[in-house]
Design a protein around this motif. Structure first.
Motif, PDB file in Angstrom:
ATOM      1  N   ILE A   1     -23.723  18.596 -11.741  1.00 55.16           N
ATOM      2  CA  ILE A   1     -24.195  19.367 -10.503  1.00 55.16           C
ATOM      3  C   ILE A   1     -23.560  18.662  -9.457  1.00 55.16           C
ATOM      4  CG2 ILE A   1     -26.333  19.802  -9.226  1.00 55.16           C
ATOM      5  CD1 ILE A   1     -26.779  20.664 -12.052  1.00 55.16           C
ATOM      6  N   LEU A   2     -22.781  19.720  -8.783  1.00 58.83           N
ATOM      7  CA  LEU A   2     -21.909  19.464  -7.385  1.00 58.83           C
ATOM      8  C   LEU A   2     -22.530  20.247  -6.338  1.00 58.83           C
ATOM      9  CD1 LEU A   2     -19.818  20.050 -10.185  1.00 58.83           C
ATOM     10  CD2 LEU A   2     -18.461  18.717  -8.568  1.00 58.83           C
ATOM     11  N   ASN A   3     -22.239  19.674  -5.100  1.00 61.56           N
ATOM     12  CA  ASN A   3     -22.620  20.388  -3.864  1.00 61.56           C
ATOM     13  C   ASN A   3     -21.608  21.529  -3.650  1.00 61.56           C
ATOM     14  OD1 ASN A   3     -24.783  18.707  -2.968  1.00 61.56           O
ATOM     15  ND2 ASN A   3     -23.118  17.105  -2.591  1.00 61.56           N
ATOM     16  N   LYS A   4     -21.964  22.653  -3.073  1.00 61.53           N
ATOM     17  CA  LYS A   4     -21.239  23.764  -2.844  1.00 61.53           C
ATOM     18  C   LYS A   4     -20.079  23.426  -1.878  1.00 61.53           C
ATOM     19  CE  LYS A   4     -23.189  27.978  -2.690  1.00 61.53           C
ATOM     20  NZ  LYS A   4     -24.050  28.983  -1.985  1.00 61.53           N
ATOM     21  N   PRO A   5     -20.182  22.453  -0.905  1.00 61.69           N
ATOM     22  CA  PRO A   5     -19.014  22.247   0.313  1.00 61.69           C
ATOM     23  C   PRO A   5     -18.074  21.223  -0.808  1.00 61.69           C
ATOM     24  CG  PRO A   5     -21.040  22.050   1.143  1.00 61.69           C
ATOM     25  CD  PRO A   5     -21.449  22.237  -0.191  1.00 61.69           C
ATOM     26  N   ASP A   6     -18.465  20.510  -1.704  1.00 63.39           N
ATOM     27  CA  ASP A   6     -17.670  19.737  -2.566  1.00 63.39           C
ATOM     28  C   ASP A   6     -16.802  20.618  -3.098  1.00 63.39           C
ATOM     29  OD1 ASP A   6     -18.830  17.718  -1.179  1.00 63.39           O
ATOM     30  OD2 ASP A   6     -19.972  17.060  -2.940  1.00 63.39           O
ATOM     31  N   VAL A   7     -17.299  21.691  -3.912  1.00 65.58           N
ATOM     32  CA  VAL A   7     -16.729  22.538  -4.698  1.00 65.58           C
ATOM     33  C   VAL A   7     -15.646  23.324  -3.971  1.00 65.58           C
ATOM     34  CG1 VAL A   7     -16.954  24.698  -6.034  1.00 65.58           C
ATOM     35  CG2 VAL A   7     -18.509  22.832  -6.470  1.00 65.58           C
TER      36      VAL A   7
ATOM     37  N   GLY B   1      -4.318  24.416  -0.757  1.00 67.92           N
ATOM     38  CA  GLY B   1      -4.527  24.256   0.533  1.00 67.92           C
ATOM     39  C   GLY B   1      -4.572  22.938   1.013  1.00 67.92           C
ATOM     40  N   ALA B   2      -5.158  22.768   2.107  1.00 68.31           N
ATOM     41  CA  ALA B   2      -5.239  21.400   2.693  1.00 68.31           C
ATOM     42  C   ALA B   2      -6.519  20.485   2.206  1.00 68.31           C
ATOM     43  CB  ALA B   2      -5.197  21.231   4.334  1.00 68.31           C
ATOM     44  N   GLY B   3      -7.528  21.188   1.519  1.00 69.29           N
ATOM     45  CA  GLY B   3      -8.524  20.672   1.228  1.00 69.29           C
ATOM     46  C   GLY B   3      -9.772  20.869   2.390  1.00 69.29           C
ATOM     47  N   VAL B   4      -9.878  22.266   2.955  1.00 70.04           N
ATOM     48  CA  VAL B   4     -10.723  22.370   4.031  1.00 70.04           C
ATOM     49  C   VAL B   4     -12.021  23.279   3.548  1.00 70.04           C
ATOM     50  CG1 VAL B   4     -11.010  23.748   6.283  1.00 70.04           C
ATOM     51  CG2 VAL B   4      -8.705  22.493   5.592  1.00 70.04           C
ATOM     52  N   ASP B   5     -13.125  22.967   3.842  1.00 66.48           N
ATOM     53  CA  ASP B   5     -14.520  23.396   3.920  1.00 66.48           C
ATOM     54  C   ASP B   5     -14.606  24.848   4.769  1.00 66.48           C
ATOM     55  OD1 ASP B   5     -16.877  24.611   2.925  1.00 66.48           O
ATOM     56  OD2 ASP B   5     -17.877  22.803   3.503  1.00 66.48           O
ATOM     57  N   ASN B   6     -14.112  25.981   4.302  1.00 59.72           N
ATOM     58  CA  ASN B   6     -14.269  27.278   5.259  1.00 59.72           C
ATOM     59  C   ASN B   6     -15.670  27.580   5.191  1.00 59.72           C
ATOM     60  OD1 ASN B   6     -14.226  28.421   2.669  1.00 59.72           O
ATOM     61  ND2 ASN B   6     -12.255  29.220   2.883  1.00 59.72           N
ATOM     62  N   ASN B   7     -16.628  27.135   4.586  1.00 61.80           N
ATOM     63  CA  ASN B   7     -17.902  27.468   4.515  1.00 61.80           C
ATOM     64  C   ASN B   7     -18.032  29.000   4.023  1.00 61.80           C
ATOM     65  OD1 ASN B   7     -20.710  26.667   5.059  1.00 61.80           O
ATOM     66  ND2 ASN B   7     -20.745  27.640   6.938  1.00 61.80           N
ATOM     67  N   GLU B   8     -17.178  29.383   3.331  1.00 61.21           N
ATOM     68  CA  GLU B   8     -17.315  30.822   2.631  1.00 61.21           C
ATOM     69  C   GLU B   8     -18.335  30.780   1.625  1.00 61.21           C
ATOM     70  OE1 GLU B   8     -13.640  32.403   1.808  1.00 61.21           O
ATOM     71  OE2 GLU B   8     -13.060  30.971   0.210  1.00 61.21           O
TER      72      GLU B   8
ATOM     73  N   GLY C   1      -9.464  10.941  -1.228  1.00 59.34           N
ATOM     74  CA  GLY C   1      -8.806  10.896  -0.296  1.00 59.34           C
ATOM     75  C   GLY C   1      -9.622  10.662   1.183  1.00 59.34           C
ATOM     76  N   ASN C   2      -9.333  11.157   2.153  1.00 58.24           N
ATOM     77  CA  ASN C   2     -10.062  11.232   3.482  1.00 58.24           C
ATOM     78  C   ASN C   2     -10.773  12.454   3.613  1.00 58.24           C
ATOM     79  OD1 ASN C   2      -9.125   8.529   4.055  1.00 58.24           O
ATOM     80  ND2 ASN C   2      -7.300   9.579   4.953  1.00 58.24           N
ATOM     81  N   LEU C   3     -10.792  13.180   2.487  1.00 62.33           N
ATOM     82  CA  LEU C   3     -11.369  14.692   2.618  1.00 62.33           C
ATOM     83  C   LEU C   3     -12.726  14.587   2.138  1.00 62.33           C
ATOM     84  CD1 LEU C   3      -8.466  16.680   1.157  1.00 62.33           C
ATOM     85  CD2 LEU C   3      -8.930  16.207   3.357  1.00 62.33           C
ATOM     86  N   LEU C   4     -13.347  13.926   1.253  1.00 60.73           N
ATOM     87  CA  LEU C   4     -14.661  14.055   0.648  1.00 60.73           C
ATOM     88  C   LEU C   4     -15.266  12.588   0.266  1.00 60.73           C
ATOM     89  CD1 LEU C   4     -15.665  16.964  -1.857  1.00 60.73           C
ATOM     90  CD2 LEU C   4     -16.207  14.396  -2.389  1.00 60.73           C
TER      91      LEU C   4
END
Length: 368
Positions: free
Chosen positions: A103-109, A119-126, A196-199
């Motif tokens: 089970i994973l969070n949607k922003p993490d996915v 990409g740069a590992g950005v959560d665009n909330n789409e 990294g520093n992303l998540l």
């Protein structure tokens, strides 16, 4: 009335601040403390290998630590986790038979899939699409594949999984999947994941009590089998018949008295060693030797060129798409034998079929 809080009130306040309910951490009658510790150790080793694989896939340092094992129910999960999540179903098909859910969070996915697509590992909330689910399924396939390899080493047998399947899951409305029963208790293992520093987040692993016990029994049986093998190697049978015969015929002798006659009666014949001289092989002998492998088949490949593409670029391919290669028009093609380049040539047409005319043989020193 006293203003001092009681211990019960303090515990209640602490429980409300904790993301993981306190009653989830107590020992459950379904699993012993030893079984819980064993599951935590299995998860720690397997996810360590998975983190290495995911780090290579994403190009970021990935750390998965702190497995926290508890026993819960689907009904309790529905009350604790009210948002939609991404669930990845993993089935073990060889060595171990069973299934579990990641089970994973949607922003993490969204962050993981963005890194996979360059990409740069950005959560665009789409909103998550089939492309996101397909990408996270492939990531989990790589991770759990490494985990299965580690489990094979631990359990002493080959363990295989089927390709994972990702889907959107809402605990309050969706029913359990596979071996998980709504009325039965479930083992929940929470892992901390840092990319990294992303998540900096957590993901869950859910598995039935029956499958959890299979994992524990499989590991304990493997450890016991290894210990028995070591004990068998160390122990040597005693020459009982020899001892009985000595007791009936002669008094016991010390080891020094027994070995002394053997050393005195043994005759050692020492001779100088002679080695056979190797004659220099003549060219005609080489031709005779190579004739032994003349009928060995080799795979000959002609390579027109190569290129590198990102996953998102490959997914955009369609009929009519043009792929640029790393060679210019008219440049000679490479001729490979069993994957190693040995010559260059040019493409020709012979009776409506393609062929290659060899124009240059690569020197053996340059083949390396």
């Amino acid at each position: 009335m006293s203003d001092i809080l009681s211990q019960a009130e303090i515990d209640a306040l602490l429980n409300n601040r904790n993301l993981e309910p306190e009653h989830d951490n107590v020992q459950d009658e379904e699993l012993s403390l030893e079984e819980i510790d064993t599951l935590g150790e299995i998860g720690n080793i397997c996810m360590g290998a998975s983190a290495t694989t995911l780090s290579t896939l994403l190009g970021q340092k990935v750390t998965i630590t702190t497995p926290k094992v508890s026993v819960t129910t689907w009904e309790r999960l529905a009350k604790e986790y009210t948002l939609p999540y991404v669930s990845v179903r993993v089935e073990y098909i060889k060595g171990l038979v069973g299934s579990n859910l990641l089970i994973l969070n949607k922003p993490d996915v969204r962050i993981i899939t963005d890194l996979m697509m360059g990409g740069a590992g950005v959560d665009n909330n789409e909103e998550l699409t089939d492309l996101h689910l397909s990408a996270i399924s492939e990531a989990m396939n790589q991770m759990i594949g490494s985990s299965a390899t580690s489990m094979s080493s631990m359990f002493g047998k080959r363990i295989e999984i089927s390709p994972p399947k990702a889907f959107i899951l809402t605990f309050s409305t969706d029913q359990p999947y596979g071996d998980i029963d709504y009325s039965q208790k479930i083992v929940k293992i929470a892992f901390k994941m840092v990319i990294g520093n992303l998540l900096n987040s957590q993901f869950l692993q859910l598995l039935p009590i029956s499958f959890a016990k299979k994992l524990v029994d499989g590991l304990l049986n493997s450890v016991n089998s290894q210990n028995n093998d070591k004990a068998t190697i160390v122990e040597t049978p005693k020459p009982e018949n020899f001892e009985i015969k000595n007791k009936n015929t002669e008094p016991e002798k010390t080891s020094a008295q027994t070995e002394k006659p053997l050393k005195e009666n043994r005759q050692v014949n020492v001779q100088p060693v002679h080695f056979q001289e190797f004659a220099e092989e003549e060219p005609e002998n080489e031709s005779n030797n190579i004739s032994l492998i003349m009928d060995v088949p080799l795979e000959v490949t002609v390579e027109l060129g190569r290129t590198h593409k990102l996953i998102k670029e490959v997914l955009e391919f369609s009929p009519g798409s043009i792929i640029e290669l790393d060679k210019l028009a008219g440049e000679p093609v490479d001729i490979l034998v069993n994957g190693k380049a040995i010559a260059h040539g040019e493409v020709v047409v012979i009776d409506e079929s393609f062929g290659v005319r060899i124009t240059d043989i690569i020197h053996p020193s340059k083949r390396l």
